[in-house]
Design an enzyme around this catalytic site. Sequence first.
Site, PDB file in Angstrom:
ATOM      1  N   LYS A  78       0.845  -1.190   0.000  1.00 44.12           N
ATOM      2  CA  LYS A  78       0.000   0.000   0.000  1.00 44.12           C
ATOM      3  C   LYS A  78       0.887   1.250   0.000  1.00 44.12           C
ATOM      4  O   LYS A  78       1.540   1.554   0.988  1.00 44.12           O
ATOM      5  CB  LYS A  78      -0.912   0.034   1.224  1.00 44.12           C
ATOM      6  N   GLU A  82      10.120   1.078  10.450  1.00 47.00           N
ATOM      7  CA  GLU A  82      11.172   2.090  10.332  1.00 47.00           C
ATOM      8  C   GLU A  82      10.464   3.426  10.355  1.00 47.00           C
ATOM      9  O   GLU A  82       9.773   3.794   9.410  1.00 47.00           O
ATOM     10  CB  GLU A  82      11.979   1.894   9.049  1.00 47.00           C
ATOM     11  N   CYS A 123      13.976  10.670   6.625  1.00 49.65           N
ATOM     12  CA  CYS A 123      14.029  10.235   8.025  1.00 49.65           C
ATOM     13  C   CYS A 123      15.421  10.317   8.618  1.00 49.65           C
ATOM     14  O   CYS A 123      15.569  10.423   9.840  1.00 49.65           O
ATOM     15  CB  CYS A 123      13.475   8.814   8.161  1.00 49.65           C
ATOM     16  N   GLU A 170      10.613  15.836  15.573  1.00 47.54           N
ATOM     17  CA  GLU A 170      10.999  15.756  14.162  1.00 47.54           C
ATOM     18  C   GLU A 170      10.343  16.882  13.383  1.00 47.54           C
ATOM     19  O   GLU A 170       9.145  17.119  13.493  1.00 47.54           O
ATOM     20  CB  GLU A 170      10.599  14.398  13.583  1.00 47.54           C
TER      21      GLU A 170
END
Length: 493
Positions: free
Chosen positions: A175, A250, A284, A385
């Site tokens: 997906k 992750e 990331c 983040e």
Amino acid sequence: MQSEDHSSMWIGGHWHKGAEGTRPVINPATGEVFAHAPEASAAQALQAIDAARAAQPAWARLSPLQRGVFMHKIAGLIREHAEPLAQLVVREQGKPITEARGEVGGAAEFFTYFAEFARRIQGEILPSDAPGEQIWIQRVPVGVVVGIIPWNYPAALVSRKVAPALIAGNTIVLKPHEETPLSALYMARLFEQAGLPAGVVNIVTGAGGTVGAALTTHSDVDLVTMTGSVPTGKRIMVAAAPNLVPVSLELGGKAPLIVMEDADLDLAVASAVTSRFMNCGQVCICNERMLVHEKVYDAFVTRFVQATKALRLGDPMLETTDLGPKVSQPELEKVEAILAAALKSGAEPLLLGGRPDTPPVAGGYWMTPTVLGGVTADMAIMQDEIFGPVVPVMKVSGFDEAMAVANDSRYGLSAYLFTQDYRRIMQAVADIRFGEIYVNRIGPEALQGYHTGYRNSGPGGDDGIHGLESYLRKKSVYVNWSGSSPVPLMPYA
């Protein structure tokens, strides 16, 4: 191949319209709809799982070498269609075309690399307690894999999930993110062109709350592997838990970039700029916070700001562009809110960016870079983040303080260290609590490495032999050829 046909999903070797209609796909550079992608229903997600389950035994019965032949064909087709695929990545995600070409090159390399494991999946033979007997530990496919990927690398992450799944003998339902589904659908046509058997790879597009929920709660799934945000990762773990389905995640990062007083400043500055602003900061492993020794702080900041000012914001289809738009309006507004909160908390703008008065292309989600000083380790801008073109820089008095601030994080994915001191390097390797440490260089990570994080960066990982292990399970076989039943040395429950 009809590269502009994005209207159908690939399930069970056939193309299907979305039962829930279509979803508009927006070009981040213009803010305009340029395509419509199929919107699957929960029933279609389950249909994809059924197709994968039906196809898996025959796929697993092929030798790894036979599976690798298909994978080499796919790699070749990706390279053959590299330019149109790269342009599609730009149109749906917004990264500069030079970066998109690199991403597509990586997408091909994943298939080449994992195809080479055809002769390298190893088992073990152990001695038995009884004569005339051996114990075999085999590595076998897990079965049906569900892969869920984010929007920042919509082509490469397809390969990162699909390639290891295939060489291990699994089938997969993938997906893509609902905002960037087109690269995956394009690659599905390459899978079809390569002659991949029906049901081995299935691409289902649609909303996470519908399609993702159906895939991650299904009892006939053997592994869920996901790259994305921490909140989504936590929801997936909860969804998979009732079925005891293994989950490999992750997730986000808050990478510290540490510059000591003996660092090569030219290298450190160039690396810090690239690591922060590649893909508009939407990576990331990006440089998310800079920790610079007080002796070189002023020199580093001056050079960093100058280099950042020199970045060219522009149409991502132009090869001269360094910085494209943010991926979407909500993502743009999220970063703006993070910046506003940092300024309110006392951060000092060394370079203040924001929405340009005259954007390179009208209507897009444009944001120029910001560099913030005057920060402390406990500020939100140093803890949360950002995932955009904003970066804080903090002055540290020495190596020990840098280590302490670096480790003061909910995340643990990537960290960077620039120094010439070998003792510091070895101390950092021992003490930095991150899954990846880059010394005097930046990413991206290597195919043969292991991309893994600690803490909120998620359990699990990708790439290399250790990433491949997620897609294999172990089977113990006791083989007795003596003609008599061995007597156990001790009772077992």
